[in-house]
Design a protein around this motif. Structure first.
Motif, PDB file in Angstrom:
ATOM      1  N   UNK A   1       0.810  -1.225   0.000  1.00 49.99           N
ATOM      2  CA  UNK A   1       0.000   0.000   0.000  1.00 49.99           C
ATOM      3  C   UNK A   1       0.845   1.277   0.000  1.00 49.99           C
ATOM      4  N   UNK A   2       1.942   1.285   0.770  1.00 51.04           N
ATOM      5  CA  UNK A   2       2.805   2.470   0.795  1.00 51.04           C
ATOM      6  C   UNK A   2       3.467   2.704  -0.564  1.00 51.04           C
ATOM      7  N   UNK A   3       3.922   1.639  -1.186  1.00 54.05           N
ATOM      8  CA  UNK A   3       4.544   1.784  -2.504  1.00 54.05           C
ATOM      9  C   UNK A   3       3.525   2.286  -3.529  1.00 54.05           C
ATOM     10  N   UNK A   4       2.303   1.774  -3.477  1.00 58.67           N
ATOM     11  CA  UNK A   4       1.260   2.256  -4.390  1.00 58.67           C
ATOM     12  C   UNK A   4       0.992   3.736  -4.154  1.00 58.67           C
ATOM     13  N   UNK A   5       0.993   4.141  -2.872  1.00 60.78           N
ATOM     14  CA  UNK A   5       0.698   5.542  -2.537  1.00 60.78           C
ATOM     15  C   UNK A   5       1.782   6.480  -3.027  1.00 60.78           C
ATOM     16  N   UNK A   6       3.056   6.055  -2.936  1.00 61.23           N
ATOM     17  CA  UNK A   6       4.163   6.959  -3.246  1.00 61.23           C
ATOM     18  C   UNK A   6       4.785   6.751  -4.633  1.00 61.23           C
ATOM     19  N   UNK A   7       4.480   5.643  -5.294  1.00 68.59           N
ATOM     20  CA  UNK A   7       5.021   5.409  -6.640  1.00 68.59           C
ATOM     21  C   UNK A   7       4.006   5.722  -7.738  1.00 68.59           C
TER      22      UNK A   7
ATOM     23  N   UNK B   1      12.901   0.184 -10.443  1.00 70.41           N
ATOM     24  CA  UNK B   1      12.931  -0.151 -11.870  1.00 70.41           C
ATOM     25  C   UNK B   1      11.728  -1.037 -12.164  1.00 70.41           C
ATOM     26  N   UNK B   2      10.688  -0.453 -12.781  1.00 77.74           N
ATOM     27  CA  UNK B   2       9.478  -1.203 -13.117  1.00 77.74           C
ATOM     28  C   UNK B   2       9.663  -1.742 -14.530  1.00 77.74           C
TER      29      UNK B   2
ATOM     30  N   UNK C   1      -6.582   0.150  -7.335  1.00 76.15           N
ATOM     31  CA  UNK C   1      -6.393   1.164  -8.372  1.00 76.15           C
ATOM     32  C   UNK C   1      -6.659   2.574  -7.857  1.00 76.15           C
ATOM     33  N   UNK C   2      -7.396   2.684  -6.770  1.00 74.63           N
ATOM     34  CA  UNK C   2      -7.693   4.023  -6.221  1.00 74.63           C
ATOM     35  C   UNK C   2      -6.423   4.756  -5.809  1.00 74.63           C
ATOM     36  N   UNK C   3      -5.337   3.995  -5.511  1.00 73.82           N
ATOM     37  CA  UNK C   3      -4.070   4.667  -5.184  1.00 73.82           C
ATOM     38  C   UNK C   3      -3.538   5.443  -6.383  1.00 73.82           C
ATOM     39  N   UNK C   4      -3.708   4.909  -7.591  1.00 73.32           N
ATOM     40  CA  UNK C   4      -3.218   5.615  -8.784  1.00 73.32           C
ATOM     41  C   UNK C   4      -3.982   6.920  -9.009  1.00 73.32           C
ATOM     42  N   UNK C   5      -5.286   6.862  -8.776  1.00 76.21           N
ATOM     43  CA  UNK C   5      -6.076   8.087  -8.900  1.00 76.21           C
ATOM     44  C   UNK C   5      -5.671   9.105  -7.838  1.00 76.21           C
ATOM     45  N   UNK C   6      -5.436   8.625  -6.624  1.00 72.86           N
ATOM     46  CA  UNK C   6      -5.043   9.536  -5.547  1.00 72.86           C
ATOM     47  C   UNK C   6      -3.683  10.170  -5.847  1.00 72.86           C
ATOM     48  N   UNK C   7      -2.761   9.347  -6.361  1.00 76.78           N
ATOM     49  CA  UNK C   7      -1.432   9.856  -6.722  1.00 76.78           C
ATOM     50  C   UNK C   7      -1.565  10.994  -7.729  1.00 76.78           C
ATOM     51  N   UNK C   8      -2.389  10.786  -8.749  1.00 75.01           N
ATOM     52  CA  UNK C   8      -2.561  11.802  -9.789  1.00 75.01           C
ATOM     53  C   UNK C   8      -3.164  13.082  -9.208  1.00 75.01           C
ATOM     54  N   UNK C   9      -4.161  12.909  -8.334  1.00 76.56           N
ATOM     55  CA  UNK C   9      -4.820  14.071  -7.734  1.00 76.56           C
ATOM     56  C   UNK C   9      -3.851  14.885  -6.893  1.00 76.56           C
TER      57      UNK C   9
ATOM     58  N   UNK D   1       6.288   8.524 -14.741  1.00 74.02           N
ATOM     59  CA  UNK D   1       6.419   7.647 -13.577  1.00 74.02           C
ATOM     60  C   UNK D   1       5.211   6.728 -13.427  1.00 74.02           C
ATOM     61  N   UNK D   2       4.039   7.186 -13.875  1.00 79.92           N
ATOM     62  CA  UNK D   2       2.851   6.333 -13.775  1.00 79.92           C
ATOM     63  C   UNK D   2       2.676   5.412 -14.981  1.00 79.92           C
ATOM     64  N   UNK D   3       3.550   5.545 -15.971  1.00 75.41           N
ATOM     65  CA  UNK D   3       3.440   4.692 -17.148  1.00 75.41           C
ATOM     66  C   UNK D   3       2.310   5.096 -18.062  1.00 75.41           C
ATOM     67  N   UNK D   4       1.962   6.385 -18.056  1.00 78.87           N
ATOM     68  CA  UNK D   4       0.902   6.879 -18.926  1.00 78.87           C
ATOM     69  C   UNK D   4       1.485   7.453 -20.215  1.00 78.87           C
ATOM     70  N   UNK D   5       0.681   7.465 -21.246  1.00 74.72           N
ATOM     71  CA  UNK D   5       1.105   8.020 -22.534  1.00 74.72           C
ATOM     72  C   UNK D   5       1.370   9.508 -22.362  1.00 74.72           C
ATOM     73  N   UNK D   6       2.465  10.031 -22.917  1.00 76.51           N
ATOM     74  CA  UNK D   6       2.744  11.470 -22.795  1.00 76.51           C
ATOM     75  C   UNK D   6       1.586  12.315 -23.303  1.00 76.51           C
TER      76      UNK D   6
END
Length: 546
Positions: free
Chosen positions: A356-362, A387-388, A468-476, A491-496
């Motif tokens: 959970x911590x890694x999801x929150x901060x990565x 390194x993902x 997956x809610x961690x990814x949304x929180x990270x973005x917010x 860092x999130x692996x999203x398309x530029x």
């Protein structure tokens, strides 16, 4: 062993003689029955033998044609088929054509489209657009049943473009045939001078000396496996799509069995089954469309039967934010410090403590976190990085990327945990693997267990996804602290966001500077507190000014 010859068949309770033969197993789905049974229309055994031999030859020819699958018919072949329909029509009425006026009525619609000078058409109705729609439908399909009966009788299965050619040619031939019958009905039995315009039908034979399956004759699963291997589909995609192909193959043993008409019926059945429109669109239609596109480009199909077939996706109503609220994040992260059951493996306990911590901060996907290995935690230019990489399992786009480790993770002892864990997987033990497959790796179970645990903690709102809610929180949060957009998406692996953002690289110090903008999530207070943090840590953990 003596093989029993197929011969005329008579039921014990009837004197009528029948043709009866079992349909080969590979054709039963296509034919729609297990046994062909046809009345020979006679009670005379001698006559029955003659008729039986003719029907047997026709049935065998039909089955052989069905085995060729969906074929493409040229313009010349379409006209030749129309000629066969013309001759069958004229022959059926030659002896007793009836009255000329009977045929005038039948010719009205044909004249309206092909010889409009012979009739006057008045389009009536309260809804002109509906009338026009019906009129245009009849332009092509007014003799559709006659054409389909001919194709079924002969065993021809054709692609959509070929069907259009045949219908167009048949409409003209049927008009010509009906006019000839009308002349016969008036006593004029002179040969139709235009009948010689139809060429003889020549269908190219399909055979291979090597005995390999013919192009277009392979099964959907065989072609899917070829497609998956060449296209390097991910294990997850194969796991989702292959069962769909298996169900399709139950109805169509050969890829070439799939027609546009079947696809439309299939889509309607999926809708009736109450599947979500997005599931139909993104799983069922998408998988078959992709397979057929590959099949067309590799000579397995003449055209994609799903071209032009789509379904409107359903939009889920948002009733709340997609990321965790601070209160929800606090519940989960506080629970990571609990003492876990002694029955837990060391890796299971570590997953609850750190995932959970890694999801929150990565900002990474839970699957990407769950597959991390000790070897994936690296130091570059004095900066600690995660390194993902697909080498550890998979990433959504099959590309590797670095994410800087947030200082708060280092302060909590994450690097010490990694050092003690060694270079292998951090959150599962490969030695404990029980079966499984590349499509269902051990690392996937980590996310499933974490999600179940989060729900048990009381974070059970059905409108959010527990990982997956961690990814949304990270973005917010990243938006709140004005994190650089390009670095955040990388860092999130999203398309530029733009093509320009795809240029260049992301040095370690840039990644650390941006990830350090995320506020520390302080646990142990009444509520999650947010404190600005823009410091960096060296590999020794000493604070230095950013």
């Amino acid at each position: 062993m003596v093989l029993r010859m197929n011969r005329p068949h008579k039921r014990p309770d009837s004197t009528v003689i029948y043709f009866r033969k079992r349909v080969p197993a590979d054709l039963q789905k296509v034919v729609g029955k297990k046994v062909e049974k046809i009345s020979l229309q006679t009670r005379d055994p001698a006559a029955a033998k003659v008729v039986h031999a003719r029907i047997a030859a026709e049935i065998e020819a039909r089955w052989a044609q069905l085995r060729r699958g969906v074929i493409t018919v040229s313009q010349k072949q379409a006209v030749a088929m129309a000629g066969e329909i013309y001759r069958e029509l004229v022959a059926a009425h030659e002896d007793n054509p009836g009255k000329p006026t009977d045929w005038v009525t039948k010719l009205m619609m044909d004249w309206a489209f092909l010889k409009p000078e012979k009739v006057r058409v008045f389009k009536m109705g309260m809804a002109p657009e509906k009338t026009e729609e019906f009129f245009e439908k009849m332009r092509m399909n007014r003799n559709g049943q006659i054409v389909q009966a001919y194709l079924d009788r002969k065993g021809y299965r054709v692609d959509h473009e070929s069907l259009v050619r045949i219908k167009q040619a048949a409409n003209a031939a049927i008009l010509q045939g009906r006019e000839q019958i009308m002349r016969n009905a008036g006593g004029d039995y002179r040969a139709d001078p235009e009948a010689t315009r139809f060429p003889s039908l020549e269908m190219s034979s399909q055979a291979t000396a090597s005995g390999e399956p013919l192009l277009g004759q392979r099964s959907p699963l065989d072609v899917f496996d070829m497609y998956a291997k060449e296209s390097k589909l991910s294990h997850g995609t194969i796991k989702r799509w292959r069962p769909i192909m298996a169900r399709i193959q139950e109805e169509h043993p050969r890829l070439s069995d799939i027609t546009r008409e079947w696809c439309l019926t299939w889509k309607a059945r999926l809708v009736e089954s109450d599947l979500d429109n997005n599931t139909i669109k993104d799983a069922y239609l998408a998988s078959l469309r992709s397979l057929c596109n590959w099949a067309v480009s590799n000579g397995e199909m003449a055209s994609n039967p799903l071209d032009g077939i789509s379904i409107k996706g359903s939009k889920k109503k948002k009733t709340r934010q997609q990321g965790f609220k601070d209160s929800e994040a606090k519940i989960i992260l506080e629970a990571t410090f609990d003492t876990f059951s002694s029955t837990f493996s060391a890796q299971h306990a570590a997953a609850r403590r750190w995932v959970p911590w890694l999801c929150a901060y990565l900002g990474a996907r839970v699957g990407e976190v769950g597959q991390l290995r000790g070897a994936d935690i690296k130091q570059d230019e004095g900066v600690w990085l995660v390194w993902i990489t697909p080498d550890a399992g998979s990433t959504k786009d099959e590309n590797a990327r670095y994410v800087a480790i947030h200082p708060h993770l280092i302060e909590q002892g994450f690097l010490s945990f990694v050092d003690k864990s060694g270079s292998g997987p951090l959150f599962y033990d490969p030695r404990r693997r029980r079966g499984g497959s590349d499509a269902n790796p051990q690392s996937k179970k980590i996310g499933e267990r974490i999600a179940k645990w989060v729900r048990e903690l009381g974070v059970d709102d059905p409108d959010i996804l527990p990982n997956h809610a961690w990814r949304h929180r990270f973005k917010t949060v990243a938006r709140k602290v004005k994190m650089d957009v390009g670095t955040r998406d990388y860092m999130q692996g999203h398309v530029p966001a733009t093509e320009g953002e795809a240029y260049g690289d992301f040095p370690p110090d840039v990644l650390l500077h941006e990830i350090s903008k995320l506020p520390r999530i302080e646990i142990g207070q009444a509520a999650t507190s947010v404190q600005g943090h823009d410091d960096a840590l060296t590999d020794t953990g000493t604070k230095i000014s950013a």
